[in-house]
Write a protein that holds these residues in place. Sequence first.
Motif, mmCIF file in Angstrom:
data_model
loop_
_atom_site.group_PDB
_atom_site.id
_atom_site.type_symbol
_atom_site.label_atom_id
_atom_site.label_comp_id
_atom_site.label_asym_id
_atom_site.label_seq_id
_atom_site.Cartn_x
_atom_site.Cartn_y
_atom_site.Cartn_z
ATOM 1 N N ALA A 27 0.846 -1.466 0.555
ATOM 2 C CA ALA A 27 -0.019 -0.383 -0.107
ATOM 3 C C ALA A 27 1.279 1.065 0.081
ATOM 4 O O ALA A 27 0.271 1.858 -0.516
ATOM 5 N N VAL A 28 1.806 1.261 0.863
ATOM 6 C CA VAL A 28 2.950 2.441 1.042
ATOM 7 C C VAL A 28 3.554 2.382 -0.621
ATOM 8 O O VAL A 28 3.626 3.646 -0.726
ATOM 9 N N PHE A 29 3.875 1.169 -1.633
ATOM 10 C CA PHE A 29 4.747 1.842 -2.554
ATOM 11 C C PHE A 29 3.529 2.752 -3.565
ATOM 12 O O PHE A 29 4.190 3.111 -4.480
ATOM 13 N N LEU A 30 2.718 1.838 -3.313
ATOM 14 C CA LEU A 30 1.748 2.607 -4.331
ATOM 15 C C LEU A 30 0.976 4.436 -4.137
ATOM 16 O O LEU A 30 0.971 5.510 -4.647
ATOM 17 N N ILE A 42 8.979 6.619 2.050
ATOM 18 C CA ILE A 42 10.000 5.391 2.152
ATOM 19 C C ILE A 42 10.229 5.762 3.577
ATOM 20 O O ILE A 42 11.062 3.946 4.222
ATOM 21 N N ASP A 43 10.537 6.226 4.992
ATOM 22 C CA ASP A 43 10.916 5.911 6.262
ATOM 23 C C ASP A 43 9.250 4.607 6.932
ATOM 24 O O ASP A 43 9.756 3.798 7.366
ATOM 25 N N ARG A 44 8.467 4.942 6.494
ATOM 26 C CA ARG A 44 7.531 3.539 6.531
ATOM 27 C C ARG A 44 8.002 2.218 5.698
ATOM 28 O O ARG A 44 7.820 1.606 6.195
ATOM 29 N N ILE A 45 8.131 2.200 4.566
ATOM 30 C CA ILE A 45 9.147 1.028 3.704
ATOM 31 C C ILE A 45 9.907 0.425 5.110
ATOM 32 O O ILE A 45 10.717 -0.727 4.845
ATOM 33 N N ALA A 49 11.802 -2.547 6.845
ATOM 34 C CA ALA A 49 12.521 -3.425 6.573
ATOM 35 C C ALA A 49 13.352 -3.623 7.689
ATOM 36 O O ALA A 49 13.908 -4.773 7.549
ATOM 37 N N HIS A 50 13.416 -2.550 8.577
ATOM 38 C CA HIS A 50 14.360 -2.770 9.949
ATOM 39 C C HIS A 50 13.531 -3.812 10.482
ATOM 40 O O HIS A 50 14.371 -5.410 11.235
ATOM 41 N N THR A 51 12.397 -4.077 10.716
ATOM 42 C CA THR A 51 11.274 -4.865 11.516
ATOM 43 C C THR A 51 11.597 -6.096 11.157
ATOM 44 O O THR A 51 12.008 -7.490 11.921
ATOM 45 N N ILE A 52 11.169 -6.678 10.220
ATOM 46 C CA ILE A 52 11.713 -7.510 8.938
ATOM 47 C C ILE A 52 12.640 -8.684 9.355
ATOM 48 O O ILE A 52 13.230 -9.361 9.849
ATOM 49 N N LEU A 74 19.419 -0.462 0.525
ATOM 50 C CA LEU A 74 18.961 0.669 -0.798
ATOM 51 C C LEU A 74 18.050 1.666 -0.085
ATOM 52 O O LEU A 74 17.866 2.419 -0.721
ATOM 53 N N LEU A 75 17.193 1.160 0.810
ATOM 54 C CA LEU A 75 16.323 2.434 1.196
ATOM 55 C C LEU A 75 16.422 3.746 1.726
ATOM 56 O O LEU A 75 16.179 5.198 1.788
#
Length: 96
Positions: A27-30, A42-45, A49-52, A74-75
């Motif tokens: 949804a954020v990429f959309l 970008i911060d939300r993604i 990624a950091h949590t994963i 990359l982010l």
Amino acid sequence: MEEDEFEIALKKEFLNEATELLDECEAVFLELEKDINSEDAIDRIFRAAHTIKGGALTVGLHSFGSFAHVFENLLVAIRNGDMSISSEIIDTLLRK
């Protein structure tokens, strides 16, 4: 619960949580597709990624954690302006 059963249950829980985070990222990429310069997106993604990454490494999925770390880097490069992001990249990331 035996140790093996606990590890399996922990990994399954991590994978469920990671799936939810990745669905949220979609949804954020959309949103990012509409505003390619959105630092908030970008911060939300990045947070996902950091949590994963942390979860994967905690449950022993080191390859998955390493991949998330590379994605995280990359982010950071995109956020810092060292790399640019295009609609083609976003489209590629949204493909299933």
